[in-house]
Design an enzyme around this catalytic site. Structure first.
Site, mmCIF file in Angstrom:
data_model
loop_
_atom_site.group_PDB
_atom_site.id
_atom_site.type_symbol
_atom_site.label_atom_id
_atom_site.label_comp_id
_atom_site.label_asym_id
_atom_site.label_seq_id
_atom_site.Cartn_x
_atom_site.Cartn_y
_atom_site.Cartn_z
ATOM 1 C CB SER A 69 16.554 -14.754 -15.944
ATOM 2 O OG SER A 69 16.905 -13.401 -15.807
ATOM 3 C CB CYS A 107 18.202 -14.612 -9.498
ATOM 4 S SG CYS A 107 19.649 -14.075 -10.397
ATOM 5 C CG ASN A 152 23.251 -10.317 -9.812
ATOM 6 O OD1 ASN A 152 22.681 -10.780 -8.815
ATOM 7 N ND2 ASN A 152 22.745 -10.412 -11.030
ATOM 8 C CE LYS A 196 16.590 0.775 -15.554
ATOM 9 N NZ LYS A 196 16.321 1.692 -16.634
ATOM 10 C CB SER A 239 17.195 -9.312 -18.792
ATOM 11 O OG SER A 239 18.083 -8.258 -18.459
ATOM 12 C CD GLU A 243 21.634 -17.662 -11.907
ATOM 13 O OE1 GLU A 243 21.719 -17.611 -13.136
ATOM 14 O OE2 GLU A 243 21.008 -16.835 -11.219
ATOM 15 C CB THR A 268 25.688 -6.557 -13.781
ATOM 16 O OG1 THR A 268 25.708 -7.485 -14.884
ATOM 17 C CG2 THR A 268 25.348 -5.179 -14.303
ATOM 18 C CG HIS A 270 16.932 -10.117 -8.232
ATOM 19 N ND1 HIS A 270 17.968 -10.855 -7.694
ATOM 20 C CD2 HIS A 270 17.186 -10.036 -9.564
ATOM 21 C CE1 HIS A 270 18.800 -11.206 -8.666
ATOM 22 N NE2 HIS A 270 18.347 -10.721 -9.805
HETATM 23 P P1 HMG Z 1 24.374 -1.196 -21.201
HETATM 24 O O1 HMG Z 1 23.712 -1.325 -22.510
HETATM 25 O O2 HMG Z 1 25.854 -1.217 -21.205
HETATM 26 O O3 HMG Z 1 23.969 0.113 -20.446
HETATM 27 O O4 HMG Z 1 23.877 -2.395 -20.272
HETATM 28 P P2 HMG Z 1 22.889 1.228 -20.850
HETATM 29 O O5 HMG Z 1 23.307 1.912 -22.069
HETATM 30 O O6 HMG Z 1 21.500 0.650 -20.782
HETATM 31 O O7 HMG Z 1 23.124 2.204 -19.611
HETATM 32 C C1 HMG Z 1 22.790 1.805 -18.306
HETATM 33 C C2 HMG Z 1 22.304 3.034 -17.568
HETATM 34 O O8 HMG Z 1 23.389 3.950 -17.418
HETATM 35 C C3 HMG Z 1 21.194 3.791 -18.281
HETATM 36 O O9 HMG Z 1 20.307 4.258 -17.272
HETATM 37 C C4 HMG Z 1 21.927 4.966 -18.918
HETATM 38 O O10 HMG Z 1 21.105 6.106 -19.131
HETATM 39 C C5 HMG Z 1 22.981 5.242 -17.862
HETATM 40 P P3 HMG Z 1 18.726 3.962 -17.407
HETATM 41 O O11 HMG Z 1 18.287 4.528 -18.703
HETATM 42 O O12 HMG Z 1 18.591 2.439 -17.416
HETATM 43 O O13 HMG Z 1 18.131 4.585 -16.226
HETATM 44 N N1 HMG Z 1 24.159 5.948 -18.374
HETATM 45 C C6 HMG Z 1 24.811 6.886 -17.678
HETATM 46 N N2 HMG Z 1 24.573 7.424 -16.463
HETATM 47 C C7 HMG Z 1 25.427 8.391 -16.019
HETATM 48 N N3 HMG Z 1 26.497 8.835 -16.751
HETATM 49 C C8 HMG Z 1 26.749 8.319 -17.971
HETATM 50 C C9 HMG Z 1 25.891 7.294 -18.480
HETATM 51 N N4 HMG Z 1 25.879 6.576 -19.617
HETATM 52 C C10 HMG Z 1 24.813 5.752 -19.537
HETATM 53 N N5 HMG Z 1 27.815 8.750 -18.676
HETATM 54 C C11 HMG Z 1 22.618 -3.743 -18.784
HETATM 55 C C12 HMG Z 1 23.116 -2.339 -19.086
HETATM 56 C C13 HMG Z 1 21.954 -3.756 -17.429
HETATM 57 C C14 HMG Z 1 21.616 -4.163 -19.869
HETATM 58 C C15 HMG Z 1 23.842 -4.710 -18.796
HETATM 59 O O14 HMG Z 1 24.740 -4.361 -17.773
HETATM 60 C C16 HMG Z 1 23.459 -6.164 -18.648
HETATM 61 O O15 HMG Z 1 23.125 -6.841 -19.636
HETATM 62 N N6 HMG Z 1 23.515 -6.735 -17.386
HETATM 63 C C17 HMG Z 1 23.152 -8.106 -17.119
HETATM 64 C C18 HMG Z 1 21.649 -8.347 -17.168
HETATM 65 C C19 HMG Z 1 20.913 -7.782 -15.975
HETATM 66 O O16 HMG Z 1 21.476 -7.522 -14.932
HETATM 67 N N7 HMG Z 1 19.565 -7.659 -16.118
HETATM 68 C C20 HMG Z 1 18.741 -7.153 -15.045
HETATM 69 C C21 HMG Z 1 17.318 -7.718 -15.096
HETATM 70 S S1 HMG Z 1 17.306 -9.506 -15.222
HETATM 71 C C22 HMG Z 1 17.771 -10.038 -13.619
HETATM 72 O O17 HMG Z 1 17.807 -9.289 -12.709
HETATM 73 C C23 HMG Z 1 18.123 -11.490 -13.498
HETATM 74 C C24 HMG Z 1 19.597 -11.771 -13.299
HETATM 75 O O18 HMG Z 1 19.991 -11.427 -12.000
HETATM 76 C C25 HMG Z 1 19.904 -13.226 -13.610
HETATM 77 C C26 HMG Z 1 19.088 -14.333 -12.947
HETATM 78 O O19 HMG Z 1 17.899 -14.246 -12.710
HETATM 79 O O20 HMG Z 1 19.690 -15.373 -12.752
HETATM 80 C C27 HMG Z 1 20.453 -10.971 -14.253
#
Ligand code: HMG
Length: 394
Positions: free
Chosen positions: A320, A113, A287, A253, A206, A81, A156, A244
């Protein structure tokens, strides 16, 4: 006929950023990145590395591990991609740089992906249909995952390529093309506009789309696999469940959702045993988009302490947009030792500081415009820059 992965090759940049360093620089708790996201480090490419150079290195590694030359290849699909051109496929650059024969069908597959898995399924069908005539397929998953500096997606990122040599009588993993469960849906969870190097993402949505997809793909797999797959506890038959891995917590999860659907009231209890070894390499590379599931497979083969010979595994690929597939395989005897050298090679990479990482991030944009790129990686081939509008490699 047994069809599957005969050899697996890898290419990862030499530099990495420790996420504890990134956390300090961005003023977020280290535990959020290392525990909350479950990632320890991410690979950082130099500007003379791109999707083509990573793909070529992985392809050569796969051919060398299999002990075959480029003339053995009859089909080459590059899933990516993060292609380098809107028209010329990465597969054509790979053909030239690897020396694939002119009788080889080559093309690029894009679906976020999922592109690599699309290539793998095409390869399995090509062989099953009797079109291979003794040749092998080379499926390469290559990407540089980039989000903007300071965005939630930044921790990530990652970069790397995994090349899969697909053939009859495979030496690593036999795959079952008959029971592949598929789920697809038009969603706007993650995208990259044509003029942007950085991906845009609706991050929390996502995650939801990924989890909906695993549910849909599992239902589709159950329909095809017959009554046994609908009995509670069906997934207990697998020695490993691979996902993935955009970041480690996503795999946790996904595992929880899948095991709950299978009637498991305590899915976390099986996580370390069924998923743990497959996360060892992804958690220090980050990733790698299309290659992510197959880096997890490499991780399982390279780090599992268990005897996997003859054991069944379950694999889940998500892209995605979205499209996802869930399928099964069986580990061939001796496969576990095939990638034993990889963890030590990754441990020898160079730790970058945040200033170096940010400079490399910005240089990637600048060096595209003015040849030749500075800061050489030391790997071959290198991206030498753009001259007369044409990308050059050497
Ligand atoms: P965010 O908003 O910064 O993080 O973004 P958050 O507030 O959701 O926190 C993440 C986790 O850390 C949570 O755990 C918090 O509780 C925990 P969860 O509730 O999810 O179990 N947390 C802590 N833990 C310990 N100590 C602390 C603390 N504070 C918080 N102090 C997000 C997170 C993944 C959304 C962001 O990084 C992002 O947008 N990443 C990119 C998108 C992504 O990877 N999506 C995954 C699914 S889609 C996919 O896999 C396809 C992809 O690979 C692309 C493709 O297909 O080409 C992305």
């Amino acid at each position: 006929m047994k069809i599957g992965i005969d050899a697996l090759g890898l290419a990862v940049p030499d530099g990495y950023l420790d996420l504890a360093d990134l956390a300090r620089a961005r003023g977020v708790p280290e535990a959020k990145l290392t525990g909350g996201l479950g990632t320890l480090a991410m690979a950082v490419p130099t500007p003379d590395e791109d999707t083509v150079t990573l793909a070529v290195r992985a392809a050569k590694d796969a051919l060398a591990r299999a002990g075959v030359g480029p003339e053995a290849i009859g089909l080459c699909v590059v899933g990516t991609e993060t292609a380098v051109d809107h028209s010329k496929p990465v597969a054509s650059f790979v053909q030239g740089l690897v020396g694939l024969p002119s009788s080889c069908r080559i093309f690029e597959a894009k679906h976020a992906c999922f592109g690599g898995t699309a290539g793998l399924m095409t390869a399995l069908d090509w062989i099953a249909a009797g079109r291979a005539r003794g040749k092998k397929a080379l499926v390469i998953c290559a990407d540089i995952a980039r989000y903007g500096l300071g965005t939630p997606g930044e921790p990530t990122q990652g970069a790397g390529a995994v090349a899969l040599l697909v053939s009859e009588d495979p030496r690593l993993v036999t795959l079952d093309p008959e029971t592949v469960g598929t789920y697809s849906r038009d969603v706007m969870d993650f995208w990259r506009p044509l003029d942007s190097k950085d991906a845009l993402v609706d991050g929390h949505y996502s995650v939801q789309c990924y989890l909906d997809a695993i549910e849909g793909a599992f239902a589709s797999h159950r329909e095809k696999a017959g009554a046994i797959a609908s009995e509670p506890g069906y997934t207990d038959r697998f020695a490993a469940m691979l996902y993935h891995v955009p970041y480690g917590k996503m795999a946790r999860k996904a595992h929880a959702r899948l095991r709950q659907l299978d009637g498991d009231a305590d899915p976390d209890a099986s996580f370390d045993r069924l998923v743990g070894p497959s996360l060892e390499l992804p958690r220090i590379v980050g990733n790698v988009y299309t290659g992510s599931l197959y880096l997890a497979l490499a991780s399982l083969l390279a780090t599992s302490a268990r005897d996997l010979d003859g054991q069944e595994i379950l694999l889940f690929s998500y892209g995605s947009g979205c499209c996802a597939e869930l399928f099964t395989g069986r580990i061939e005897p001796g496969a576990r030792g095939a990638l034993a050298d990889v963890p030590a090679a990754l441990a020898a990479r160079r730790r970058l500081d945040v200033a170096e990482y940010e400079a490399l991030f910005r240089a990637r944009d600048e060096d595209e415009a003015e040849a030749p790129p500075r800061r050489p990686s030391g790997f071959s081939p290198r991206f030498l820059g753009v001259e007369d509008g044409k990308r050059r490699y050497g």
